[in-house]
Design a protein around this motif. Structure first.
Motif, PDB file in Angstrom:
ATOM      1  N   SER A 121     -31.960  86.240  60.939  1.00  0.00           N
ATOM      2  CA  SER A 121     -31.579  84.970  61.210  1.00  0.00           C
ATOM      3  C   SER A 121     -31.160  84.066  59.908  1.00  0.00           C
ATOM      4  O   SER A 121     -30.755  83.087  60.197  1.00  0.00           O
ATOM      5  CB  SER A 121     -32.587  84.230  61.855  1.00  0.00           C
ATOM      6  N   PHE A 122     -31.271  84.583  58.800  1.00  0.00           N
ATOM      7  CA  PHE A 122     -30.893  83.812  57.648  1.00  0.00           C
ATOM      8  C   PHE A 122     -30.242  84.534  56.666  1.00  0.00           C
ATOM      9  O   PHE A 122     -30.748  84.740  55.399  1.00  0.00           O
ATOM     10  CB  PHE A 122     -32.211  83.293  57.128  1.00  0.00           C
ATOM     11  N   HIS A 123     -28.968  85.159  56.892  1.00  0.00           N
ATOM     12  CA  HIS A 123     -28.077  85.934  55.863  1.00  0.00           C
ATOM     13  C   HIS A 123     -27.692  85.102  54.607  1.00  0.00           C
ATOM     14  O   HIS A 123     -27.583  85.524  53.731  1.00  0.00           O
ATOM     15  CB  HIS A 123     -26.947  86.251  56.540  1.00  0.00           C
ATOM     16  N   GLY A 124     -27.575  83.603  54.929  1.00  0.00           N
ATOM     17  CA  GLY A 124     -27.316  82.676  53.861  1.00  0.00           C
ATOM     18  C   GLY A 124     -28.245  82.924  52.695  1.00  0.00           C
ATOM     19  O   GLY A 124     -27.895  82.938  51.406  1.00  0.00           O
ATOM     20  N   ARG A 125     -29.471  83.066  53.162  1.00  0.00           N
ATOM     21  CA  ARG A 125     -30.409  83.077  51.951  1.00  0.00           C
ATOM     22  C   ARG A 125     -30.519  84.444  51.470  1.00  0.00           C
ATOM     23  O   ARG A 125     -30.743  84.737  50.027  1.00  0.00           O
ATOM     24  CB  ARG A 125     -32.008  82.710  52.437  1.00  0.00           C
ATOM     25  N   ASP A 126     -30.576  85.667  52.354  1.00  0.00           N
ATOM     26  CA  ASP A 126     -31.120  86.919  52.063  1.00  0.00           C
ATOM     27  C   ASP A 126     -30.021  87.654  51.454  1.00  0.00           C
ATOM     28  O   ASP A 126     -29.824  88.521  50.773  1.00  0.00           O
ATOM     29  CB  ASP A 126     -31.764  87.627  52.986  1.00  0.00           C
ATOM     30  N   LEU A 127     -28.750  87.561  51.928  1.00  0.00           N
ATOM     31  CA  LEU A 127     -27.398  88.261  51.640  1.00  0.00           C
ATOM     32  C   LEU A 127     -26.375  87.383  50.885  1.00  0.00           C
ATOM     33  O   LEU A 127     -25.969  88.050  49.886  1.00  0.00           O
ATOM     34  CB  LEU A 127     -26.845  88.676  53.198  1.00  0.00           C
ATOM     35  N   PHE A 128     -25.970  86.303  51.479  1.00  0.00           N
ATOM     36  CA  PHE A 128     -24.834  85.490  50.927  1.00  0.00           C
ATOM     37  C   PHE A 128     -25.261  85.043  49.540  1.00  0.00           C
ATOM     38  O   PHE A 128     -24.465  85.074  48.411  1.00  0.00           O
ATOM     39  CB  PHE A 128     -24.423  84.567  51.531  1.00  0.00           C
ATOM     40  N   ALA A 129     -26.450  84.237  49.218  1.00  0.00           N
ATOM     41  CA  ALA A 129     -26.903  83.814  48.084  1.00  0.00           C
ATOM     42  C   ALA A 129     -27.051  84.900  46.958  1.00  0.00           C
ATOM     43  O   ALA A 129     -26.272  84.449  45.761  1.00  0.00           O
ATOM     44  CB  ALA A 129     -28.236  83.067  48.392  1.00  0.00           C
ATOM     45  N   PRO A 130     -27.442  85.831  47.195  1.00  0.00           N
ATOM     46  CA  PRO A 130     -27.760  86.861  45.947  1.00  0.00           C
ATOM     47  C   PRO A 130     -25.981  87.378  45.515  1.00  0.00           C
ATOM     48  O   PRO A 130     -25.804  87.423  44.275  1.00  0.00           O
ATOM     49  CB  PRO A 130     -28.417  88.070  46.607  1.00  0.00           C
ATOM     50  N   VAL A 131     -25.152  87.738  46.437  1.00  0.00           N
ATOM     51  CA  VAL A 131     -23.875  87.809  45.967  1.00  0.00           C
ATOM     52  C   VAL A 131     -23.189  86.822  45.271  1.00  0.00           C
ATOM     53  O   VAL A 131     -22.697  87.064  44.341  1.00  0.00           O
ATOM     54  CB  VAL A 131     -23.168  88.419  47.449  1.00  0.00           C
ATOM     55  N   ALA A 132     -23.112  85.543  45.919  1.00  0.00           N
ATOM     56  CA  ALA A 132     -22.510  84.300  45.205  1.00  0.00           C
ATOM     57  C   ALA A 132     -23.132  84.179  43.852  1.00  0.00           C
ATOM     58  O   ALA A 132     -22.468  83.928  42.848  1.00  0.00           O
ATOM     59  CB  ALA A 132     -22.913  83.276  45.945  1.00  0.00           C
ATOM     60  N   ALA A 133     -24.433  84.447  43.504  1.00  0.00           N
ATOM     61  CA  ALA A 133     -25.363  84.294  42.254  1.00  0.00           C
ATOM     62  C   ALA A 133     -24.733  85.334  41.201  1.00  0.00           C
ATOM     63  O   ALA A 133     -24.465  85.055  39.983  1.00  0.00           O
ATOM     64  CB  ALA A 133     -26.627  84.460  42.209  1.00  0.00           C
ATOM     65  N   ARG A 134     -24.619  86.289  41.641  1.00  0.00           N
ATOM     66  CA  ARG A 134     -24.054  87.409  40.760  1.00  0.00           C
ATOM     67  C   ARG A 134     -22.440  87.189  40.419  1.00  0.00           C
ATOM     68  O   ARG A 134     -22.312  87.296  39.334  1.00  0.00           O
ATOM     69  CB  ARG A 134     -24.225  88.930  41.635  1.00  0.00           C
ATOM     70  N   ILE A 135     -21.765  86.700  41.469  1.00  0.00           N
ATOM     71  CA  ILE A 135     -20.418  86.394  40.804  1.00  0.00           C
ATOM     72  C   ILE A 135     -20.311  85.341  39.924  1.00  0.00           C
ATOM     73  O   ILE A 135     -19.830  85.117  38.994  1.00  0.00           O
ATOM     74  CB  ILE A 135     -19.624  85.980  42.117  1.00  0.00           C
ATOM     75  N   ALA A 136     -21.494  84.235  40.294  1.00  0.00           N
ATOM     76  CA  ALA A 136     -21.258  83.129  39.430  1.00  0.00           C
ATOM     77  C   ALA A 136     -21.754  83.448  38.046  1.00  0.00           C
ATOM     78  O   ALA A 136     -21.514  82.805  36.888  1.00  0.00           O
ATOM     79  CB  ALA A 136     -21.994  81.961  40.053  1.00  0.00           C
ATOM     80  N   ALA A 137     -22.554  84.477  37.787  1.00  0.00           N
ATOM     81  CA  ALA A 137     -23.103  84.746  36.760  1.00  0.00           C
ATOM     82  C   ALA A 137     -22.355  85.886  35.911  1.00  0.00           C
ATOM     83  O   ALA A 137     -22.576  86.047  34.624  1.00  0.00           O
ATOM     84  CB  ALA A 137     -24.673  85.458  36.733  1.00  0.00           C
ATOM     85  N   GLY A 138     -21.233  86.235  36.458  1.00  0.00           N
ATOM     86  CA  GLY A 138     -20.256  86.800  35.681  1.00  0.00           C
ATOM     87  C   GLY A 138     -20.647  88.276  35.835  1.00  0.00           C
ATOM     88  O   GLY A 138     -20.080  89.198  35.121  1.00  0.00           O
ATOM     89  N   ASP A 139     -21.460  88.694  36.639  1.00  0.00           N
ATOM     90  CA  ASP A 139     -21.930  90.161  36.934  1.00  0.00           C
ATOM     91  C   ASP A 139     -21.409  90.543  38.336  1.00  0.00           C
ATOM     92  O   ASP A 139     -21.965  90.620  39.533  1.00  0.00           O
ATOM     93  CB  ASP A 139     -23.367  90.097  36.933  1.00  0.00           C
ATOM     94  N   TRP A 140     -20.169  90.830  38.332  1.00  0.00           N
ATOM     95  CA  TRP A 140     -19.377  91.230  39.461  1.00  0.00           C
ATOM     96  C   TRP A 140     -20.119  92.384  40.390  1.00  0.00           C
ATOM     97  O   TRP A 140     -20.442  93.561  39.653  1.00  0.00           O
ATOM     98  CB  TRP A 140     -17.913  91.652  39.260  1.00  0.00           C
ATOM     99  N   PRO A 141     -20.468  92.201  41.457  1.00  0.00           N
ATOM    100  CA  PRO A 141     -21.435  93.203  42.150  1.00  0.00           C
ATOM    101  C   PRO A 141     -20.601  94.589  42.807  1.00  0.00           C
ATOM    102  O   PRO A 141     -20.528  94.199  43.989  1.00  0.00           O
ATOM    103  CB  PRO A 141     -22.164  92.500  43.359  1.00  0.00           C
ATOM    104  N   ALA A 142     -19.799  95.272  41.930  1.00  0.00           N
ATOM    105  CA  ALA A 142     -19.019  96.092  42.354  1.00  0.00           C
ATOM    106  C   ALA A 142     -19.532  97.074  43.455  1.00  0.00           C
ATOM    107  O   ALA A 142     -18.842  97.459  44.401  1.00  0.00           O
ATOM    108  CB  ALA A 142     -18.377  96.700  41.353  1.00  0.00           C
ATOM    109  N   THR A 143     -20.912  97.681  43.202  1.00  0.00           N
ATOM    110  CA  THR A 143     -21.614  98.528  44.318  1.00  0.00           C
ATOM    111  C   THR A 143     -21.655  97.713  45.609  1.00  0.00           C
ATOM    112  O   THR A 143     -22.243  98.585  46.630  1.00  0.00           O
ATOM    113  CB  THR A 143     -22.660  99.195  43.755  1.00  0.00           C
ATOM    114  N   TRP A 144     -21.957  96.529  45.371  1.00  0.00           N
ATOM    115  CA  TRP A 144     -22.282  95.760  46.700  1.00  0.00           C
ATOM    116  C   TRP A 144     -21.176  95.405  47.509  1.00  0.00           C
ATOM    117  O   TRP A 144     -21.282  95.034  48.964  1.00  0.00           O
ATOM    118  CB  TRP A 144     -22.977  94.350  46.348  1.00  0.00           C
TER     119      TRP A 144
END
Length: 243
Positions: A121-144
């Motif tokens: 019930s909370f993909h915003g926290r568990d799925l979308f947020a980690p992906v967004a954080a990786r992109i913002a950090a310049g660490d493109w999550p290619a395998t994700w």
């Protein structure tokens, strides 16, 4: 920066939990902007037009974490969209499709990664947020991510002739871009004809009018009053061009 755009509201714990997930995965000094947490509940269509208008004031490289997700936990895909140099992370339910369709350059990826803990019930926290954080950090999550040629759910990107947002003053924002309307056009809402005015002071106190708001959308207002109360407007109320 990461820009948050949700229908979570500000009285519940969801925004705070999502920010904590961003900071856990990304940099602690990462700027986070609360753009809007009062997108009409469950309204991906209204949210899509709001997002397309509001994103214009942000620079290239901004990452939008956009969550209006009534289908959370279903088989709807989770995606990343790049549109004119800005990134959008969220559900593939139409929410990101208007900004993508209006962009000159776009590409998209499906999120294939899953965390060890994924709430249904909370993909915003568990799925979308980690992906967004990786992109913002310049660490493109290619395998994700897996490249995707198109979004699964695409909404019409033409102007939307209905109310998409009502602010706390009772001003009612529409999905119509003001540049696409004749300057002297009259609109019909709630059984009344509404004329244009350039600014609030150009209308008499208590009178309804429409104007081009600060993000380029047609907005219905009442000078020193509430258009929503006067005209009985809510998100989804139709707007008719009458002349």
């Amino acid at each position: 920066m990461i820009v948050l755009f949700t229908d979570f509201g500000i009285d519940d714990p969801y925004v705070g939990q999502m920010k904590a997930a961003l900071l856990r995965t990304g940099r602690r000094d990462m700027p986070i902007v609360d753009l809007l947490h009062r997108v009409p509940d469950f309204a991906a269509r209204a949210g899509a037009h709001l997002l397309a208008a509001l994103q214009a004031s942000f620079d290239r490289g901004s990452i939008f974490l956009a969550v209006v997700d009534p289908g959370v936990g279903s088989d709807r895909p989770a995606v990343v969209v790049e549109a004119d140099g800005k990134y959008y992370v969220g559900p593939d339910n139409g929410l990101l499709s208007v900004v993508a369709a209006r962009a000159r350059e776009r590409q998209s990826w499906r999120i294939v990664w899953q965390p060890d803990r994924l709430s249904t019930s909370f993909h915003g926290r568990d799925l979308f947020a980690p992906v967004a954080a990786r992109i913002a950090a310049g660490d493109w999550p290619a395998t994700w991510l897996a490249a995707s040629g198109h979004l699964q759910q695409v909404l019409p990107a033409d102007d939307l002739a209905e109310i998409i947002y009502v602010d706390h003053y009772g001003n009612a924002m529409t999905g119509l871009r003001a540049a696409n309307l004749p300057p002297q056009a009259r609109l019909r809402l709630g059984g009344r004809d509404v004329p244009p005015a350039r600014v609030f002071a150009a209308a008499a106190a208590g009178d309804a009018f429409w104007y081009a708001n600060s993000v380029g959308l047609v907005e219905i207002a009442v000078n020193r009053g509430s258009a929503a109360s006067l005209l009985l407007l809510t998100p989804g109320s139709p707007v008719e061009l009458v002349g």
